[in-house]
Design an enzyme around this catalytic site. Sequence first.
Site, PDB file in Angstrom:
ATOM      1  N   GLY A  44      32.889  28.674 -29.976  1.00  0.00           N
ATOM      2  CA  GLY A  44      33.676  27.491 -30.250  1.00  0.00           C
ATOM      3  C   GLY A  44      34.782  27.390 -29.222  1.00  0.00           C
ATOM      4  O   GLY A  44      34.950  28.278 -28.369  1.00  0.00           O
ATOM      5  N   TYR A  45      35.555  26.316 -29.309  1.00  0.00           N
ATOM      6  CA  TYR A  45      36.609  26.053 -28.325  1.00  0.00           C
ATOM      7  C   TYR A  45      37.942  25.810 -29.010  1.00  0.00           C
ATOM      8  O   TYR A  45      38.033  25.006 -29.931  1.00  0.00           O
ATOM      9  CB  TYR A  45      36.229  24.854 -27.453  1.00  0.00           C
ATOM     10  CG  TYR A  45      35.101  25.192 -26.515  1.00  0.00           C
ATOM     11  CD1 TYR A  45      35.359  25.632 -25.228  1.00  0.00           C
ATOM     12  CD2 TYR A  45      33.785  25.126 -26.937  1.00  0.00           C
ATOM     13  CE1 TYR A  45      34.319  25.988 -24.378  1.00  0.00           C
ATOM     14  CE2 TYR A  45      32.741  25.478 -26.092  1.00  0.00           C
ATOM     15  CZ  TYR A  45      33.016  25.911 -24.819  1.00  0.00           C
ATOM     16  OH  TYR A  45      31.993  26.269 -23.985  1.00  0.00           O
ATOM     17  N   LEU A  46      38.962  26.515 -28.531  1.00  0.00           N
ATOM     18  CA  LEU A  46      40.326  26.278 -28.991  1.00  0.00           C
ATOM     19  C   LEU A  46      40.943  25.124 -28.214  1.00  0.00           C
ATOM     20  O   LEU A  46      41.835  24.446 -28.696  1.00  0.00           O
ATOM     21  CB  LEU A  46      41.177  27.541 -28.821  1.00  0.00           C
ATOM     22  CG  LEU A  46      40.697  28.751 -29.625  1.00  0.00           C
ATOM     23  CD1 LEU A  46      41.525  29.980 -29.283  1.00  0.00           C
ATOM     24  CD2 LEU A  46      40.760  28.461 -31.112  1.00  0.00           C
ATOM     25  N   GLU A  57      38.203  23.688 -32.387  1.00  0.00           N
ATOM     26  CA  GLU A  57      37.844  22.276 -32.451  1.00  0.00           C
ATOM     27  C   GLU A  57      36.513  22.137 -33.189  1.00  0.00           C
ATOM     28  O   GLU A  57      35.731  23.083 -33.233  1.00  0.00           O
ATOM     29  CB  GLU A  57      37.724  21.720 -31.027  1.00  0.00           C
ATOM     30  CG  GLU A  57      39.029  21.743 -30.261  1.00  0.00           C
ATOM     31  CD  GLU A  57      38.881  21.268 -28.823  1.00  0.00           C
ATOM     32  OE1 GLU A  57      37.783  20.842 -28.412  1.00  0.00           O
ATOM     33  OE2 GLU A  57      39.886  21.330 -28.093  1.00  0.00           O
TER      34      GLU A  57
END
Length: 158
Positions: A28-30, A82
């Site tokens: 995932g992406y911060l 996100e």
Amino acid sequence: MAQEIEKKFLVKGEFKAEAVKATRITQGYLCSVPERTVRIRVKGEKGFITIKGIGNASGAARFEWEKEIPVEEVKALLELAEPGVIDKTRYLVKNTDGVHTWEVDEFYGDNDGLTVAEIELADENEAFDKPEWLGKEVTGDPKYFNSMLMKNPYKNWK
């Protein structure tokens, strides 16, 4: 500062028989803005946090910093990430030149049906063999960035 140089291609044929390793990856992406991405992932039994900068004009080179972190921390950070998760298997395929290794990602979930191959190079103009299963080059095309695949998955392209 570390710099990553890689070329990216679609996969149009069978490659799995040539794979020397396969690893499941969930990430995932911060942060996924074009100027920088902050990625967290579980790769096999290990956790990582990675920061990538914006690509150069061709999209083949950019800053990359990565550090191993506990899997438990990745799982906690995924709660802050996100929306959207990338789920894939990464196959390692030795290139016929004996120097390079292809990383071939077969995607699942919302990106099911997409398979992309990357090769890391020492220089953007470095020569490398292209296997028969390699398709169109998509280096620098933002829609194939993992950070974009979570926002606009492959299932929406059709």
